[in-house]
Design a protein around this motif. Sequence first.
Motif, PDB file in Angstrom:
ATOM      1  N   ALA A 193      -8.208  61.275 -79.014  1.00 15.52           N
ATOM      2  CA  ALA A 193      -9.314  60.889 -79.325  1.00 15.52           C
ATOM      3  C   ALA A 193      -9.449  59.961 -80.416  1.00 15.52           C
ATOM      4  N   ASP A 194      -8.307  59.952 -81.119  1.00 18.90           N
ATOM      5  CA  ASP A 194      -8.244  59.186 -82.317  1.00 18.90           C
ATOM      6  C   ASP A 194      -7.626  57.709 -81.795  1.00 18.90           C
ATOM      7  N   VAL A 195      -7.407  57.617 -80.449  1.00 22.89           N
ATOM      8  CA  VAL A 195      -7.123  56.443 -79.912  1.00 22.89           C
ATOM      9  C   VAL A 195      -8.140  55.766 -79.104  1.00 22.89           C
ATOM     10  N   ALA A 244       1.832  56.839 -79.886  1.00 25.93           N
ATOM     11  CA  ALA A 244       3.001  57.896 -80.057  1.00 25.93           C
ATOM     12  C   ALA A 244       2.515  59.016 -80.818  1.00 25.93           C
ATOM     13  N   ARG A 245       2.101  58.918 -82.009  1.00 28.95           N
ATOM     14  CA  ARG A 245       1.663  59.992 -82.867  1.00 28.95           C
ATOM     15  C   ARG A 245       0.725  60.669 -82.213  1.00 28.95           C
ATOM     16  N   ALA A 246      -0.161  59.975 -81.694  1.00 23.39           N
ATOM     17  CA  ALA A 246      -1.464  60.826 -80.844  1.00 23.39           C
ATOM     18  C   ALA A 246      -0.647  61.593 -79.782  1.00 23.39           C
ATOM     19  N   ALA A 247       0.239  61.279 -79.038  1.00 26.16           N
ATOM     20  CA  ALA A 247       0.695  61.935 -77.816  1.00 26.16           C
ATOM     21  C   ALA A 247       1.440  63.268 -78.397  1.00 26.16           C
ATOM     22  N   ALA A 248       2.198  63.152 -79.494  1.00 25.06           N
ATOM     23  CA  ALA A 248       2.626  64.295 -80.076  1.00 25.06           C
ATOM     24  C   ALA A 248       1.612  65.314 -80.695  1.00 25.06           C
ATOM     25  N   GLY A 249       0.520  64.668 -81.260  1.00 22.28           N
ATOM     26  CA  GLY A 249      -0.453  65.586 -81.456  1.00 22.28           C
ATOM     27  C   GLY A 249      -1.313  66.486 -80.432  1.00 22.28           C
ATOM     28  N   GLU A 250      -1.649  65.349 -79.296  1.00 18.33           N
ATOM     29  CA  GLU A 250      -2.220  65.943 -78.158  1.00 18.33           C
ATOM     30  C   GLU A 250      -1.594  67.168 -77.644  1.00 18.33           C
ATOM     31  N   ALA A 370     -15.090  50.291 -80.183  1.00 20.87           N
ATOM     32  CA  ALA A 370     -14.556  51.546 -80.482  1.00 20.87           C
ATOM     33  C   ALA A 370     -13.320  51.987 -81.319  1.00 20.87           C
ATOM     34  N   ILE A 371     -12.583  50.841 -81.711  1.00 19.97           N
ATOM     35  CA  ILE A 371     -11.628  50.813 -82.908  1.00 19.97           C
ATOM     36  C   ILE A 371     -12.549  50.616 -84.196  1.00 19.97           C
ATOM     37  N   LEU A 372     -13.395  49.699 -83.965  1.00 18.96           N
ATOM     38  CA  LEU A 372     -14.127  49.669 -85.354  1.00 18.96           C
ATOM     39  C   LEU A 372     -15.052  50.569 -85.769  1.00 18.96           C
TER      40      LEU A 372
END
Length: 473
Positions: A193-195, A244-250, A370-372
């Motif tokens: 959700a953070d990506v 990659a960090r988001a994949a670990a958090g997911e 979406a990034i902004l």
Amino acid sequence: MLDDAGLQALREAARLSPDNLPLRQHLAGQLLAKGYLGEAEAEYRAALVLAPKDAGIMAGLAEAFVRQSAFGAALAALEPLLAAPGYPPKVGVLAARALLGEGDTARAGYRYHEAISRDPSVGDADLAARLSAPPAPPYGAPAPAASPYGAPAPPGQPYAAPAPPAGQAYAAPAPTPVDGATAEIERSRLNFADVAGMEAVKESLRVKLLLPIQQPDLFAAYGKRAGGGVLLYGPPGAGKTHLARAAAGELGASFVNVGLADILDMYIGSSERNLRATFELARRNRPCVLFFDEVDALAARRSDMRQAHTRQLVNQFLAELDGVDQNANEGVLVLAATNAPWYVDVAFRRPGRLDQPVFVPPPDPAARAAILRLLCRDKPLAEMDFDAVARVTDHFVGADLKGVVDRAVEVKLQQSISAGRPIPLSTPDLLAAAQSVRPTAVREWMATARNYVMHSNDSGAWDELMPWVKGKW
């Protein structure tokens, strides 16, 4: 400082004849027998340079590690011996001592009983008393696969991480340290959700890496195992590390961010040992996302290398991706990122390794908006038109957009200090900042990619880039 005249004489003889392998090995054995453990380790290392595959030297080095309580290093030294059929029973007892030191009582018991079933004379009464082991399996039976918590899986069953409760992330075990590994276990607070954007990329990661661990029964029915590797590539700043960090958090898994300083070492053989220890760290903290940034520095094409020891590091990397058996890397999710995938050795794209290159593209207008929106979500805002800003930031990647927001915030802070109150960030502020920020390296990267796609794509490896380089880039 040695206080034994005989050992001093042996050391002097070894100094005068440094390539005398039997002499150096005898000196190492004598040092070990008399308790000079650090000196013995140094001599065994020197001997290993002369004979890298000598089983006796590797076992002696492992014993020196065990007696210094460096159990992870001992297991790494013993790994090639344990992988060979019919290894010496003494090696099995030594492995049992190291495993027990690591707290893996079940596998230590297996190794010990398997060794004494072949040669009862290697039995160790003190070690046997410390082990709470199951009955010895028949000789020749395969070692039990490690579960994510270190206990063996039932005989004949593969590793399978338990599914998390509905609506909850997978609960990873507490980090387990490994001797020789300088990378650290992290817990990522990000998730998908953070990506912003990159839906196709996120879906590819879900199917390849996340779902086999979150739904092990379903994937086991099709013979798919948890774990694997993906090579993320694309222009600088497009969000590969963030993804990659988001994949670990997911997943709720451990995250190991491997930097070049964690692996590369000036001494021959040390880089390979660091790489092995890093993979062992991930295996002992599974489920784990093991992330290699700028992987082309560790996995470069061997045909471009002039020195044998740099090619050996690539060989070691390939061996770690394969694992010593089919269950070795289950629950270990290897993500590698590079801006130059064409420099990565082609062997890494073999099935079972980093076999799915995934292009992380520059964000399109919807993704930029979406990034902004994510970058501004914790700031005081007026009514915002992020789509308008996205339309004037063509060729901007995530890092560039963060620079736009940072510059707009700096201007707004100065105004707020003068006014004595917070003044909300507005669309004109972002538009003005966008005019003063230039996109970084996307154009240059696409120009390089165009050369490879158009002129060096006989294998079809870069077909995914074709729509991009034939477009407005």
